[in-house]
Structure formats: structure tokens, C-alpha cells
Design a protein around this motif. Structure first.
Motif, PDB file in Angstrom:
ATOM      1  N   ALA A  79       0.845  -1.200   0.000  1.00  0.00           N
ATOM      2  CA  ALA A  79       0.000   0.000   0.000  1.00  0.00           C
ATOM      3  C   ALA A  79       0.879   1.249   0.000  1.00  0.00           C
ATOM      4  O   ALA A  79       1.908   1.292   0.669  1.00  0.00           O
ATOM      5  CB  ALA A  79      -0.919  -0.003   1.223  1.00  0.00           C
ATOM      6  N   LYS A  80       0.469   2.249  -0.745  1.00  0.00           N
ATOM      7  CA  LYS A  80       1.265   3.475  -0.885  1.00  0.00           C
ATOM      8  C   LYS A  80       0.706   4.564   0.033  1.00  0.00           C
ATOM      9  O   LYS A  80      -0.469   4.925  -0.068  1.00  0.00           O
ATOM     10  CB  LYS A  80       1.252   3.944  -2.333  1.00  0.00           C
ATOM     11  N   THR A  81       1.537   5.074   0.928  1.00  0.00           N
ATOM     12  CA  THR A  81       1.091   6.072   1.899  1.00  0.00           C
ATOM     13  C   THR A  81       1.727   7.426   1.615  1.00  0.00           C
ATOM     14  O   THR A  81       2.890   7.509   1.233  1.00  0.00           O
ATOM     15  CB  THR A  81       1.450   5.646   3.334  1.00  0.00           C
ATOM     16  N   THR A  82       0.936   8.478   1.812  1.00  0.00           N
ATOM     17  CA  THR A  82       1.413   9.860   1.689  1.00  0.00           C
ATOM     18  C   THR A  82       0.799  10.663   2.818  1.00  0.00           C
ATOM     19  O   THR A  82      -0.400  10.550   3.087  1.00  0.00           O
ATOM     20  CB  THR A  82       1.013  10.474   0.343  1.00  0.00           C
ATOM     21  N   TYR A  83       1.610  11.487   3.486  1.00  0.00           N
ATOM     22  CA  TYR A  83       1.136  12.324   4.590  1.00  0.00           C
ATOM     23  C   TYR A  83       0.967  13.761   4.116  1.00  0.00           C
ATOM     24  O   TYR A  83       1.718  14.243   3.260  1.00  0.00           O
ATOM     25  CB  TYR A  83       2.111  12.274   5.761  1.00  0.00           C
ATOM     26  N   PHE A  84      -0.017  14.457   4.726  1.00  0.00           N
ATOM     27  CA  PHE A  84      -0.306  15.841   4.355  1.00  0.00           C
ATOM     28  C   PHE A  84      -0.552  16.681   5.610  1.00  0.00           C
ATOM     29  O   PHE A  84      -0.925  16.164   6.664  1.00  0.00           O
ATOM     30  CB  PHE A  84      -1.557  15.912   3.472  1.00  0.00           C
ATOM     31  N   ASN A  85      -0.361  17.993   5.470  1.00  0.00           N
ATOM     32  CA  ASN A  85      -0.799  18.927   6.511  1.00  0.00           C
ATOM     33  C   ASN A  85      -1.104  20.274   5.873  1.00  0.00           C
ATOM     34  O   ASN A  85      -0.756  20.536   4.717  1.00  0.00           O
ATOM     35  CB  ASN A  85       0.237  19.060   7.640  1.00  0.00           C
ATOM     36  N   THR A  86      -1.792  21.125   6.614  1.00  0.00           N
ATOM     37  CA  THR A  86      -2.130  22.464   6.150  1.00  0.00           C
ATOM     38  C   THR A  86      -2.284  23.374   7.348  1.00  0.00           C
ATOM     39  O   THR A  86      -2.661  22.928   8.435  1.00  0.00           O
ATOM     40  CB  THR A  86      -3.426  22.478   5.326  1.00  0.00           C
ATOM     41  N   ASP A  87      -1.989  24.656   7.162  1.00  0.00           N
ATOM     42  CA  ASP A  87      -2.230  25.620   8.233  1.00  0.00           C
ATOM     43  C   ASP A  87      -3.276  26.656   7.828  1.00  0.00           C
ATOM     44  O   ASP A  87      -3.559  27.580   8.580  1.00  0.00           O
ATOM     45  CB  ASP A  87      -0.936  26.310   8.666  1.00  0.00           C
ATOM     46  N   ASP A  88      -3.863  26.509   6.631  1.00  0.00           N
ATOM     47  CA  ASP A  88      -4.924  27.426   6.237  1.00  0.00           C
ATOM     48  C   ASP A  88      -6.237  26.704   5.941  1.00  0.00           C
ATOM     49  O   ASP A  88      -7.223  27.324   5.575  1.00  0.00           O
ATOM     50  CB  ASP A  88      -4.505  28.263   5.029  1.00  0.00           C
ATOM     51  N   GLY A  89      -6.237  25.367   6.104  1.00  0.00           N
ATOM     52  CA  GLY A  89      -7.457  24.609   5.897  1.00  0.00           C
ATOM     53  C   GLY A  89      -7.833  24.410   4.446  1.00  0.00           C
ATOM     54  O   GLY A  89      -8.861  23.804   4.146  1.00  0.00           O
ATOM     55  N   VAL A  90      -7.039  24.906   3.525  1.00  0.00           N
ATOM     56  CA  VAL A  90      -7.387  24.839   2.112  1.00  0.00           C
ATOM     57  C   VAL A  90      -6.301  24.122   1.313  1.00  0.00           C
ATOM     58  O   VAL A  90      -6.548  23.129   0.649  1.00  0.00           O
ATOM     59  CB  VAL A  90      -7.635  26.246   1.530  1.00  0.00           C
ATOM     60  N   ALA A  91      -5.068  24.644   1.370  1.00  0.00           N
ATOM     61  CA  ALA A  91      -3.971  24.098   0.560  1.00  0.00           C
ATOM     62  C   ALA A  91      -3.152  23.123   1.395  1.00  0.00           C
ATOM     63  O   ALA A  91      -2.526  23.509   2.386  1.00  0.00           O
ATOM     64  CB  ALA A  91      -3.083  25.244   0.051  1.00  0.00           C
ATOM     65  N   PHE A  92      -3.153  21.849   0.988  1.00  0.00           N
ATOM     66  CA  PHE A  92      -2.387  20.825   1.697  1.00  0.00           C
ATOM     67  C   PHE A  92      -1.034  20.623   1.028  1.00  0.00           C
ATOM     68  O   PHE A  92      -0.895  20.739  -0.182  1.00  0.00           O
ATOM     69  CB  PHE A  92      -3.152  19.493   1.707  1.00  0.00           C
ATOM     70  N   LYS A  93      -0.044  20.327   1.846  1.00  0.00           N
ATOM     71  CA  LYS A  93       1.287  20.013   1.332  1.00  0.00           C
ATOM     72  C   LYS A  93       1.733  18.690   1.946  1.00  0.00           C
ATOM     73  O   LYS A  93       1.282  18.294   3.026  1.00  0.00           O
ATOM     74  CB  LYS A  93       2.281  21.119   1.685  1.00  0.00           C
ATOM     75  N   THR A  94       2.634  17.996   1.264  1.00  0.00           N
ATOM     76  CA  THR A  94       3.079  16.698   1.746  1.00  0.00           C
ATOM     77  C   THR A  94       3.999  16.861   2.946  1.00  0.00           C
ATOM     78  O   THR A  94       4.665  17.879   3.119  1.00  0.00           O
ATOM     79  CB  THR A  94       3.812  15.927   0.644  1.00  0.00           C
ATOM     80  N   ALA A  95       4.011  15.831   3.795  1.00  0.00           N
ATOM     81  CA  ALA A  95       4.834  15.839   5.009  1.00  0.00           C
ATOM     82  C   ALA A  95       5.499  14.472   5.149  1.00  0.00           C
ATOM     83  O   ALA A  95       5.169  13.524   4.444  1.00  0.00           O
ATOM     84  CB  ALA A  95       3.977  16.154   6.228  1.00  0.00           C
ATOM     85  N   GLN A  96       6.434  14.382   6.094  1.00  0.00           N
ATOM     86  CA  GLN A  96       7.179  13.140   6.298  1.00  0.00           C
ATOM     87  C   GLN A  96       6.445  12.159   7.204  1.00  0.00           C
ATOM     88  O   GLN A  96       6.565  10.950   7.050  1.00  0.00           O
ATOM     89  CB  GLN A  96       8.565  13.455   6.883  1.00  0.00           C
ATOM     90  N   THR A  97       5.710  12.682   8.172  1.00  0.00           N
ATOM     91  CA  THR A  97       4.962  11.841   9.103  1.00  0.00           C
ATOM     92  C   THR A  97       3.578  12.430   9.309  1.00  0.00           C
ATOM     93  O   THR A  97       3.267  13.523   8.820  1.00  0.00           O
ATOM     94  CB  THR A  97       5.673  11.736  10.468  1.00  0.00           C
ATOM     95  N   PHE A  98       2.753  11.707  10.050  1.00  0.00           N
ATOM     96  CA  PHE A  98       1.397  12.202  10.280  1.00  0.00           C
ATOM     97  C   PHE A  98       1.390  13.456  11.141  1.00  0.00           C
ATOM     98  O   PHE A  98       0.627  14.376  10.895  1.00  0.00           O
ATOM     99  CB  PHE A  98       0.553  11.103  10.933  1.00  0.00           C
ATOM    100  N   ASN A  99       2.225  13.501  12.165  1.00  0.00           N
ATOM    101  CA  ASN A  99       2.255  14.645  13.074  1.00  0.00           C
ATOM    102  C   ASN A  99       3.695  15.137  13.207  1.00  0.00           C
ATOM    103  O   ASN A  99       4.335  14.955  14.241  1.00  0.00           O
ATOM    104  CB  ASN A  99       1.683  14.263  14.438  1.00  0.00           C
ATOM    105  N   SER A 100       4.202  15.769  12.167  1.00  0.00           N
ATOM    106  CA  SER A 100       5.584  16.247  12.177  1.00  0.00           C
ATOM    107  C   SER A 100       5.785  17.384  13.167  1.00  0.00           C
ATOM    108  O   SER A 100       6.911  17.635  13.609  1.00  0.00           O
ATOM    109  CB  SER A 100       5.985  16.710  10.768  1.00  0.00           C
ATOM    110  N   ARG A 101       4.706  18.063  13.560  1.00  0.00           N
ATOM    111  CA  ARG A 101       4.816  19.158  14.516  1.00  0.00           C
ATOM    112  C   ARG A 101       4.924  18.637  15.948  1.00  0.00           C
ATOM    113  O   ARG A 101       5.316  19.361  16.851  1.00  0.00           O
ATOM    114  CB  ARG A 101       3.601  20.094  14.382  1.00  0.00           C
ATOM    115  N   ASN A 102       4.514  17.378  16.151  1.00  0.00           N
ATOM    116  CA  ASN A 102       4.589  16.736  17.466  1.00  0.00           C
ATOM    117  C   ASN A 102       3.894  17.567  18.545  1.00  0.00           C
ATOM    118  O   ASN A 102       4.453  17.862  19.600  1.00  0.00           O
ATOM    119  CB  ASN A 102       6.055  16.482  17.854  1.00  0.00           C
ATOM    120  N   VAL A 103       2.650  17.932  18.271  1.00  0.00           N
ATOM    121  CA  VAL A 103       1.859  18.733  19.198  1.00  0.00           C
ATOM    122  C   VAL A 103       0.617  17.949  19.603  1.00  0.00           C
ATOM    123  O   VAL A 103       0.214  17.001  18.915  1.00  0.00           O
ATOM    124  CB  VAL A 103       1.443  20.079  18.561  1.00  0.00           C
ATOM    125  N   PRO A 104      -0.020  18.301  20.712  1.00  0.00           N
ATOM    126  CA  PRO A 104      -1.226  17.584  21.138  1.00  0.00           C
ATOM    127  C   PRO A 104      -2.412  17.888  20.230  1.00  0.00           C
ATOM    128  O   PRO A 104      -2.504  18.967  19.638  1.00  0.00           O
ATOM    129  CB  PRO A 104      -1.463  18.115  22.560  1.00  0.00           C
TER     130      PRO A 104
END
Length: 293
Positions: free
Chosen positions: A137-162
Motif C-alpha cells: 500500500a502506498k502512503t502519503t502524509y499531508f498537513n495544512t495551516d490554512d485549511g485549504v492548501a495541503f502540502k506533503t509531510a514526512q509523518t502524520f504529526n511532524s509538529r509533534n503537538v497535542p
């Protein structure tokens, strides 16, 4: 006296005409001169149509699933998590995970360690964790700080925040690492064997995937489904002394504050727009290159 009156009358007529055309110009060109607030994270009323917003932020989790029952594209499973970024609950951040061909995942229960009682009447304890082997299975992680434009990331929670949510208008944080225990057996001497399990994000992901594949009502949008996740979430209260979410709460999983929206499609995913993140995989150039499941 009449001359003064005529001058005042002319001024009033001029001001009226100028006001009319000024107002008309503002109304006709409002979009060019007045900025709308384009971010909306409110929990209740929806913004008007002129404001761009991600309505999915009303839910804690959004699931997007293309089952590919007709073998027309790719089996696609996505999950998006929306959470507040601070205890004041002012802004929302979103994380995402996309899996192409998720049926290749294999669920495993791993024995980490065991503690055997010294005598027959002592208790035995076996400690397990859950694991998901993603296989091909091919996995890709994403995040966004504006709720609209997503960008790829290395892990699910790269910010390591609660992950902060609102429960009864107060901030709580949750994780996926709940520990549960069950009695397996009792021997003739009264000694008991306990099985202990520690949850994880992978375990949560797999449970939601399995629940989604069991939808039988066909293509549609399903909101606030009740899922069997009582053994997944731990909730923490905010500690004003330490400034952290480090007080274990008695709250557990409840659909009223850990809410789900599921977009379910029986067909396969065939283009980037079918994704919650507007792309399938790491590359967005051209069409989607997919593999039949």
C-alpha cells in the motif's frame, strides 16, 4: 438673501448627486477594494457563500474512501484530522494520511513481553501492542495551516503537538495510546492470566478502515457514525500549573465530541480531485497513474 439660498441649494444638490454615484461605485467595485475574512473555523453557523472555508473542520475526523468495487481506478482511503492548535481554541490545524490500495494492509497483534507469576496462585501478565504492516500500500502524509492548501509531510504529526478538541466548552487533548486489560483465564489455584493491550494510531486507522469497508448502504456521505473506538482514545485535561495537557481525564470516546464524517464511494479514484488533499501521491503533474486493486 435669495442669492445665499440659491448657493446652499446648489451645494445640497451637488452633495446628493456625489453621494449617489459614490455609493454606486462602491457597491459595483466592492470586491476590488474590500477584503473578506477567508478563514472560518466556527463550530456552529456556516459562513456565507462569499467566504472561502473548509466546512470539514466541523468534524474531528473526515474519512474519504473509494472502494473501487467496479475496478475502474484505485482503492483510495484517506483520513483527515482537524484539531485546535492551542488551549484557547482559536485556530484549527489539519493533518492527513492517504493510502492507495489499503486492502494490502495487514493487521498484527504483537507480544512485547510477559510476566509470569512465581507460584501457581500468582497472576500472569502478557503485554501486547498493535501493528499494521502496510505491505505494498502506498502512503502519503499531508498537513495544512490554512485549511485549504495541503502540502506533503514526512509523518502524520511532524509538529509533534497535542490534538486539542472542545468538550463542554473546555479544551482537552487526546492521543491514540489507551491501555486496556482483560482477564483471560483463572486456574484451579486462583491464579489469573491478564492480557494487556496498548493502542496506537495505526490501530485506530485500521479499525476505521474496516468499519468503512463494512458500509452497506452504498455511495453517500455518512455523518457521526458510532464506531467501536472505546479502546483507542485517552483524554487529557489542561493543567494551568504546568501549561500542558497532562491530567488524565475520565472522558473517553464519544461521537458528540470526537466526530466523524465519511465520504463513501463504490467506484475507484481516478483523478486528483477525488482526494481530500487534491492530489494522489507525491506528484500532481498530469493525470493520476493508478493501479487496479
Amino acid at each position: 438673501m435669495k442669492k445665499i439660498f440659491d448657493i446652499v441649494l446648489c451645494l445640497l444638490v451637488f452633495i446628493s448627486v456625489a453621494s449617489y454615484f459614490g455609493k454606486k461605485s462602491i457597491l459595483e467595485n466592492m470586491d476590488d477594494h474590500f477584503a473578506y475574512n477567508t478563514k472560518y473555523w466556527g463550530p456552529t453557523d456556516a459562513p456565507d457563500a462569499s467566504i472561502e472555508a473548509d466546512v470539514d473542520t466541523a468534524f474531528t475526523f473526515v474519512v474519504n474512501y473509494y472502494a473501487n468495487k467496479d475496478n475502474s481506478g484505485a482503492e483510495l482511503y484517506e483520513i483527515k484530522l482537524n484539531y485546535f492548535t492551542d488551549y484557547l481554541m482559536q485556530d484549527v490545524y489539519s493533518l492527513g494520511l492517504q493510502i492507495v490500495n489499503p486492502s494490502e494492509m495487514k493487521f498484527q497483534i504483537l507480544l512485547d513481553r510477559f510476566e509470569l507469576g512465581f507460584f501457581a496462585w500468582n497472576n500472569d501478565n502478557y503485554y501486547h501492542t498493535y501493528n499494521v504492516d502496510y505491505g505494498s500500500a502506498k502512503t502519503t502524509y499531508f498537513n495544512t495551516d490554512d485549511g485549504v492548501a495541503f502540502k506533503t509531510a514526512q509523518t502524520f504529526n511532524s509538529r509533534n503537538v497535542p490534538y486539542i478538541i472542545k468538550i463542554e466548552n473546555k479544551p482537552y487533548a487526546f492521543d491514540f495510546n489507551k491501555e486496556t486489560s482483560e482477564l483471560y483465564e483463572t486456574n484451579t489455584f486462583g491464579g489469573k492470566t491478564f492480557l494487556h493491550y496498548t493502542s496506537s494510531f495505526d490501530y485506530f486507522l485500521y479499525k476505521v478502515y474496516e468499519a468503512t469497508t463494512n458500509i452497506t448502504d452504498g455511495t453517500g456521505i455518512y455523518k457521526n457514525l458510532t464506531l467501536e473506538l472505546e479502546d483507542v482514545f485517552q483524554m487529557y485535561e489542561y493543567n494551568n500549573v504546568t501549561g500542558k495537557f497532562d491530567i488524565l481525564s475520565t472522558y473517553g470516546y464519544d461521537v458528540h465530541y470526537v466526530s466523524f464524517k465519511v465520504n463513501y464511494y463504490e467506484t475507484g479514484a481516478k483523478k486528483h480531485e477525488h482526494s481530500l488533499f487534491n492530489q494522489i501521491g507525491n506528484k500532481t503533474n498530469g493525470g493520476v497513474i493508478w493501479e487496479n486493486s
